[in-house]
Design an enzyme around this catalytic site. Sequence first.
Site, PDB file in Angstrom:
ATOM      1  N   THR A  20       0.812  -1.164  -0.061  1.00  0.00           N
ATOM      2  CA  THR A  20      -0.106  -0.129  -0.138  1.00  0.00           C
ATOM      3  C   THR A  20       0.701   1.160   0.187  1.00  0.00           C
ATOM      4  O   THR A  20       0.555   2.087  -0.873  1.00  0.00           O
ATOM      5  CB  THR A  20      -0.855   0.018   1.207  1.00  0.00           C
ATOM      6  OG1 THR A  20      -2.062  -1.107   1.070  1.00  0.00           O
ATOM      7  CG2 THR A  20      -1.714   1.235   1.369  1.00  0.00           C
ATOM      8  N   ALA A  21       1.719   1.288   0.883  1.00  0.00           N
ATOM      9  CA  ALA A  21       2.598   2.578   1.176  1.00  0.00           C
ATOM     10  C   ALA A  21       3.410   2.730  -0.174  1.00  0.00           C
ATOM     11  O   ALA A  21       3.600   4.006  -0.789  1.00  0.00           O
ATOM     12  CB  ALA A  21       3.619   2.436   2.193  1.00  0.00           C
ATOM     13  N   ALA A  42       8.769  -7.594  -4.236  1.00  0.00           N
ATOM     14  CA  ALA A  42       9.314  -9.043  -4.394  1.00  0.00           C
ATOM     15  C   ALA A  42       8.371  -9.957  -5.101  1.00  0.00           C
ATOM     16  O   ALA A  42       9.032 -10.988  -5.591  1.00  0.00           O
ATOM     17  CB  ALA A  42       9.486  -9.359  -2.933  1.00  0.00           C
ATOM     18  N   TRP A  69       4.054 -14.456   1.367  1.00  0.00           N
ATOM     19  CA  TRP A  69       5.438 -14.856   1.535  1.00  0.00           C
ATOM     20  C   TRP A  69       5.558 -16.047   1.718  1.00  0.00           C
ATOM     21  O   TRP A  69       5.294 -16.747   2.732  1.00  0.00           O
ATOM     22  CB  TRP A  69       6.137 -13.875   2.534  1.00  0.00           C
ATOM     23  CG  TRP A  69       6.471 -12.531   2.155  1.00  0.00           C
ATOM     24  CD1 TRP A  69       5.836 -11.537   2.224  1.00  0.00           C
ATOM     25  CD2 TRP A  69       7.793 -12.171   1.641  1.00  0.00           C
ATOM     26  NE1 TRP A  69       6.650 -10.319   1.776  1.00  0.00           N
ATOM     27  CE2 TRP A  69       7.754 -10.713   1.333  1.00  0.00           C
ATOM     28  CE3 TRP A  69       8.892 -12.968   1.265  1.00  0.00           C
ATOM     29  CZ2 TRP A  69       9.029 -10.027   0.809  1.00  0.00           C
ATOM     30  CZ3 TRP A  69      10.039 -12.224   0.906  1.00  0.00           C
ATOM     31  CH2 TRP A  69      10.078 -10.700   0.570  1.00  0.00           C
ATOM     32  N   GLY A  94      -1.040  -5.760   1.225  1.00  0.00           N
ATOM     33  CA  GLY A  94      -2.125  -6.316   2.001  1.00  0.00           C
ATOM     34  C   GLY A  94      -3.453  -5.798   1.292  1.00  0.00           C
ATOM     35  O   GLY A  94      -4.580  -6.454   1.390  1.00  0.00           O
ATOM     36  N   VAL A 228      15.483  -7.601  -2.333  1.00  0.00           N
ATOM     37  CA  VAL A 228      16.531  -6.465  -2.116  1.00  0.00           C
ATOM     38  C   VAL A 228      17.114  -7.068  -0.819  1.00  0.00           C
ATOM     39  O   VAL A 228      16.732  -7.671   0.267  1.00  0.00           O
ATOM     40  CB  VAL A 228      15.773  -5.171  -1.399  1.00  0.00           C
ATOM     41  CG1 VAL A 228      17.085  -4.139  -1.045  1.00  0.00           C
ATOM     42  CG2 VAL A 228      15.181  -4.375  -2.707  1.00  0.00           C
ATOM     43  N   HIS A 486      -2.425  -7.154  10.783  1.00  0.00           N
ATOM     44  CA  HIS A 486      -2.193  -5.531  11.256  1.00  0.00           C
ATOM     45  C   HIS A 486      -1.360  -5.606  12.308  1.00  0.00           C
ATOM     46  O   HIS A 486      -1.188  -4.786  13.305  1.00  0.00           O
ATOM     47  CB  HIS A 486      -3.761  -5.226  12.237  1.00  0.00           C
ATOM     48  CG  HIS A 486      -5.019  -5.682  11.388  1.00  0.00           C
ATOM     49  ND1 HIS A 486      -6.209  -5.754  12.217  1.00  0.00           N
ATOM     50  CD2 HIS A 486      -5.311  -5.921  10.327  1.00  0.00           C
ATOM     51  CE1 HIS A 486      -7.243  -6.217  11.254  1.00  0.00           C
ATOM     52  NE2 HIS A 486      -6.565  -6.247   9.942  1.00  0.00           N
ATOM     53  N   ALA A 518       3.787   0.466   8.170  1.00  0.00           N
ATOM     54  CA  ALA A 518       2.980   0.413   9.388  1.00  0.00           C
ATOM     55  C   ALA A 518       4.016   0.192  10.481  1.00  0.00           C
ATOM     56  O   ALA A 518       3.633   0.493  11.738  1.00  0.00           O
ATOM     57  CB  ALA A 518       2.020  -0.852   9.346  1.00  0.00           C
ATOM     58  N   ASN A 530      -4.599  -0.737   6.676  1.00  0.00           N
ATOM     59  CA  ASN A 530      -4.399  -0.581   5.487  1.00  0.00           C
ATOM     60  C   ASN A 530      -4.563   1.111   5.221  1.00  0.00           C
ATOM     61  O   ASN A 530      -3.870   1.680   4.574  1.00  0.00           O
ATOM     62  CB  ASN A 530      -5.520  -1.286   4.499  1.00  0.00           C
ATOM     63  CG  ASN A 530      -5.106  -0.991   2.938  1.00  0.00           C
ATOM     64  OD1 ASN A 530      -3.999  -0.940   2.691  1.00  0.00           O
ATOM     65  ND2 ASN A 530      -6.223  -0.562   2.584  1.00  0.00           N
TER      66      ASN A 530
END
Length: 549
Positions: A20-21, A42, A69, A94, A228, A486, A518, A530
Amino acid sequence: MRPDPVLPSRTDYVIVGGGTAGCILASRLSEDPRVTVLLIEAGEDHAPGEEPEEIRDSFPRAATPAHLWPGLVVERRAGQPPRPFEQARVIGGGSSVMGMLAMRGLPDDYDQWAAEGAQGWGWAEVLPYFRKLERDEDCDGPLHGRDGPLSVRRQPPESWPPFCRAISDAAQGRGLPVAEDLNGPPADGVYPVPMNNTPRHRVSAASAYLTAEVRARRNLVVAARISVSSILIRDGRATGVELVRDGAAQIVEAGEVILSAGTLHSPALLLRSGIGPGLRIAAAGVGAGLQNHPLLPLSVVLRRHALQSDAIRPAFQNCLRYSSGHPDTPGGDMFMTVLNKTGLHPLGRRIGGLMLAVYKSFSRGEVTLDPASGAPRVRFNLLADERDEARLAGAVRFAAALLADPAVRRTADTAFFPVNGPLIQRLARPDPASRVANRIAAAALDAPAMLRRIAVRRAGPSLDRLLRDEEALRAFVRDQAVPTGHVCGTCRMGSDDASVVDPRLRVRGLDGLRVVDASVMPSMVRANTNIPVAMIAEKAADIIKGERR
């Protein structure tokens, strides 16, 4: 699969993590054609309209191995064995795989941030960014935005399916009124769930911010399936990243590195880069202060006349925000979502549920580094604070009171805790044998009450049995509480030496490095994370642009 873009050898901004970010930062920073932006994800990249159907669906069913993941396990509570944990690894993060709830939290969550040293992040300062990001289809006025990228909508009470309506009526009988806007003035009550979707499709940060028009910008590169390995540091400054693409290492230099890899992977990347307690760049708070909302799902068998109409696709309809009244806890600390179906298959349509959660928890965990793999080692320490355990046990008793209401009993019975994960997952698989077993299990729910109870016992213990023994209830809550998605707090924002980033989200002790996700939250908000993360990214983009000007 989208073709791999050519990576630049140098860029003004490299953003690590396309959740999201990351999506929001990439969109906002690349609005300036004078700067170059590289967004690294990723997992897979899916352009708007090209997402797999399980991601596009407004019923949440995208938490599948292809979008998560691999191999990520967590310790829920000290002494318990590590268990798999779902964290998104796909563009949109998310917002592409989770439940689409569009909650902000309460104003004093953010005033608490400011009081804890995050100056400029109080409610008055963050509200403009909540308004900027949303396009609210139902609510207007000074608290809401009407032309932002993320749509927010609700199912009106008159359309709630039978079990949801019955729970609402029972809650009203216990002093919780029906209210319109969960993101409005804070009050306990029964609310329509605000959602980031249309009646049929998800609206993720990827689809809302990385539109075809944004992706066409010449100064923006979105690169997927890249890991990374470390941040490059020279003379007290982050100068770029070392990444791995198709097994080959590569270096990308950057004017600024922005970590948006999430609460578990951002601290792990800092630690791998020598930034953390006792490392080359000492930062005592990296990985500390891990927070989450502990949750316990409670299921019921729906009567045939109480099934959710096929015309209503999303899972979430209404919810309860209420105050536990437990000593030393704030108001509005508890949250309960009401489900009139738990799956799209025959069995899921017959099973409803109440999701019981503590939304202002006090237990703290940590993220450290697995020395062998370099992956995050996660210890949630759920319910370590007695207030969390007591309130979650109290939520079970409150749910039992609601389910005992005569109107609710006319829509559902046979309450049980669905803790047999392997059985539930097997019945939900799309293969032919599982579909047959699913239909048989659904038909068994129409058996006489005693046989029905025997059938559901395979999925988990009954509510009635646990209510007869307070000690057994507490032990069950301790053992079966699950961590939600969360997670927050492992790169805390603040003004003290133990904080990881300052209020401008710059990593202390280094130039050219920020964290925007977050993990920077100083304390838990009473909301799914979110939309608060989207707010953080919008505000961070303005901070970064302002510094450049």
